[in-house]
Design a protein around this motif. Sequence first.
Motif, short mmCIF file in Angstrom:
data_model
loop_
_atom_site.label_atom_id
_atom_site.label_comp_id
_atom_site.label_asym_id
_atom_site.label_seq_id
_atom_site.Cartn_x
_atom_site.Cartn_y
_atom_site.Cartn_z
N SER A 72 0.80 -1.23 0.00
CA SER A 72 0.00 0.00 0.00
C SER A 72 0.83 1.28 0.00
O SER A 72 0.46 2.24 -0.66
CB SER A 72 -0.98 0.00 1.17
N GLU A 73 1.95 1.30 0.70
CA GLU A 73 2.75 2.53 0.74
C GLU A 73 3.46 2.80 -0.59
O GLU A 73 3.98 3.89 -0.80
CB GLU A 73 3.76 2.50 1.87
N HIS A 74 3.45 1.83 -1.49
CA HIS A 74 4.10 1.98 -2.80
C HIS A 74 3.09 2.28 -3.91
O HIS A 74 3.47 2.43 -5.06
CB HIS A 74 4.89 0.72 -3.14
N VAL A 75 1.81 2.36 -3.54
CA VAL A 75 0.75 2.62 -4.53
C VAL A 75 0.62 4.12 -4.76
O VAL A 75 0.39 4.88 -3.82
CB VAL A 75 -0.60 2.01 -4.07
N ILE A 76 0.77 4.52 -6.01
CA ILE A 76 0.61 5.91 -6.39
C ILE A 76 -0.87 6.20 -6.61
O ILE A 76 -1.38 7.23 -6.17
CB ILE A 76 1.42 6.23 -7.66
N GLU A 77 -1.55 5.29 -7.31
CA GLU A 77 -2.99 5.41 -7.53
C GLU A 77 -3.56 4.04 -7.83
O GLU A 77 -2.84 3.12 -8.18
CB GLU A 77 -3.32 6.40 -8.65
N ALA A 78 -4.87 3.92 -7.67
CA ALA A 78 -5.58 2.66 -7.93
C ALA A 78 -6.89 2.98 -8.65
O ALA A 78 -7.55 3.96 -8.31
CB ALA A 78 -5.86 1.92 -6.63
N HIS A 79 -7.23 2.14 -9.63
CA HIS A 79 -8.46 2.33 -10.39
C HIS A 79 -9.14 0.98 -10.59
O HIS A 79 -8.46 -0.02 -10.87
CB HIS A 79 -8.18 2.96 -11.75
N PRO A 80 -10.47 0.91 -10.49
CA PRO A 80 -11.19 -0.34 -10.76
C PRO A 80 -10.87 -0.81 -12.19
O PRO A 80 -10.73 0.00 -13.10
CB PRO A 80 -12.66 0.03 -10.64
N ALA A 81 -10.77 -2.13 -12.34
CA ALA A 81 -10.46 -2.70 -13.66
C ALA A 81 -11.01 -4.13 -13.72
O ALA A 81 -11.31 -4.74 -12.70
CB ALA A 81 -8.95 -2.71 -13.90
N THR A 82 -11.12 -4.63 -14.94
CA THR A 82 -11.56 -6.01 -15.17
C THR A 82 -10.67 -6.65 -16.22
O THR A 82 -9.99 -5.97 -16.99
CB THR A 82 -13.03 -6.09 -15.63
N LEU A 83 -10.73 -7.98 -16.23
CA LEU A 83 -9.94 -8.78 -17.16
C LEU A 83 -10.77 -10.00 -17.54
O LEU A 83 -11.47 -10.56 -16.68
CB LEU A 83 -8.64 -9.21 -16.47
N ARG A 84 -10.69 -10.44 -18.80
CA ARG A 84 -11.38 -11.66 -19.22
C ARG A 84 -10.64 -12.85 -18.62
O ARG A 84 -9.43 -12.95 -18.70
CB ARG A 84 -11.39 -11.78 -20.74
N GLY A 85 -11.39 -13.74 -18.00
CA GLY A 85 -10.78 -14.93 -17.41
C GLY A 85 -11.72 -15.57 -16.41
O GLY A 85 -12.89 -15.20 -16.32
N ARG A 86 -11.18 -16.51 -15.67
CA ARG A 86 -11.96 -17.21 -14.65
C ARG A 86 -11.17 -17.19 -13.35
O ARG A 86 -9.96 -17.38 -13.34
CB ARG A 86 -12.23 -18.64 -15.08
N LEU A 87 -11.88 -16.96 -12.26
CA LEU A 87 -11.26 -16.90 -10.94
C LEU A 87 -11.69 -18.13 -10.14
O LEU A 87 -12.86 -18.49 -10.13
CB LEU A 87 -11.71 -15.61 -10.23
N PHE A 88 -10.71 -18.77 -9.51
CA PHE A 88 -10.93 -19.96 -8.70
C PHE A 88 -10.32 -19.73 -7.33
O PHE A 88 -9.39 -18.94 -7.16
CB PHE A 88 -10.24 -21.18 -9.32
N TRP A 89 -10.82 -20.47 -6.33
CA TRP A 89 -10.10 -20.60 -5.07
C TRP A 89 -8.93 -21.54 -5.35
O TRP A 89 -9.02 -22.40 -6.22
CB TRP A 89 -10.99 -21.21 -3.99
N ASP A 90 -7.83 -21.37 -4.63
CA ASP A 90 -6.78 -22.36 -4.73
C ASP A 90 -7.29 -23.66 -4.11
O ASP A 90 -8.36 -23.67 -3.48
CB ASP A 90 -5.50 -21.87 -4.05
N ALA A 91 -6.56 -24.76 -4.27
CA ALA A 91 -7.01 -26.06 -3.78
C ALA A 91 -7.27 -26.04 -2.28
O ALA A 91 -8.13 -26.77 -1.78
CB ALA A 91 -6.01 -27.15 -4.15
N GLY A 92 -6.56 -25.20 -1.54
CA GLY A 92 -6.74 -25.10 -0.10
C GLY A 92 -7.88 -24.17 0.30
O GLY A 92 -8.23 -24.06 1.47
N GLY A 93 -8.46 -23.47 -0.66
CA GLY A 93 -9.60 -22.60 -0.39
C GLY A 93 -9.27 -21.29 0.30
O GLY A 93 -10.13 -20.67 0.92
N GLU A 94 -8.01 -20.82 0.18
CA GLU A 94 -7.62 -19.59 0.86
C GLU A 94 -7.39 -18.40 -0.06
O GLU A 94 -7.66 -17.28 0.31
CB GLU A 94 -6.33 -19.83 1.66
N TRP A 95 -6.83 -18.63 -1.25
CA TRP A 95 -6.39 -17.57 -2.14
C TRP A 95 -7.01 -17.73 -3.51
O TRP A 95 -7.33 -18.84 -3.93
CB TRP A 95 -4.86 -17.57 -2.29
N PRO A 96 -7.14 -16.63 -4.24
CA PRO A 96 -7.69 -16.74 -5.60
C PRO A 96 -6.59 -17.06 -6.61
O PRO A 96 -5.44 -16.69 -6.42
CB PRO A 96 -8.24 -15.35 -5.85
N VAL A 97 -6.97 -17.76 -7.65
CA VAL A 97 -6.07 -18.00 -8.77
C VAL A 97 -6.82 -17.62 -10.05
O VAL A 97 -7.98 -17.96 -10.22
CB VAL A 97 -5.53 -19.44 -8.82
#
Length: 177
Positions: A72-97
């Motif tokens: 966060s301290e290295h972020v100059i700016e942030a803007h909402p965005a989207t990308l074509r693809g599919r989002l999954f939970w990792d096999a352990g159910g903790e993080w997105p892939v």
Amino acid sequence: MTAPHAQGPSPHALFGATGKTDCAGTSIASGGRAAASALLTTVGAMTFPPPAVPLFVYGSLRPDMALWGAISEHVIEAHPATLRGRLFWDAGGEWPVLVLDDAGGVVHGEVLSLRPGDAVNRVIVDEELRYGYDARWLPVATDAGEREALVLVWNRATGLGPEIPHGDFVRATAERS
């Protein structure tokens, strides 16, 4: 999955790390200071590292998520965005892939403009790439139009848990609570 987008300099070169890329634009950790300094010169009319690096974040690096504090301290700016693809939970159910899939849905996130440097490099390389992500330059959609950004993409068919059908990790995390 779609073919890698082979544009832009090496992700390692942008963040000041040693390394180089193969012809597909995926990162290959290797080299040394000599290899890094060769990449941190001038490509065309641009000098690297640039003052800001666009990074599309869709999971733990998003604002108020688990790794946000690390960058966060290295972020100059942030803007909402989207990308074509599919989002999954990792096999352990903790993080997105993120799996690239032009026929898939929309993945929601933000494009962060980051100051390049060692702290950002540690998060991107150490905390993400070592877990099986590839850094690729891909077009992302923002309110201001399409732009290229560095995106961390899951690089194998294994390790996938259930799909996050709406493509929004922040929403999926809130729905679990």
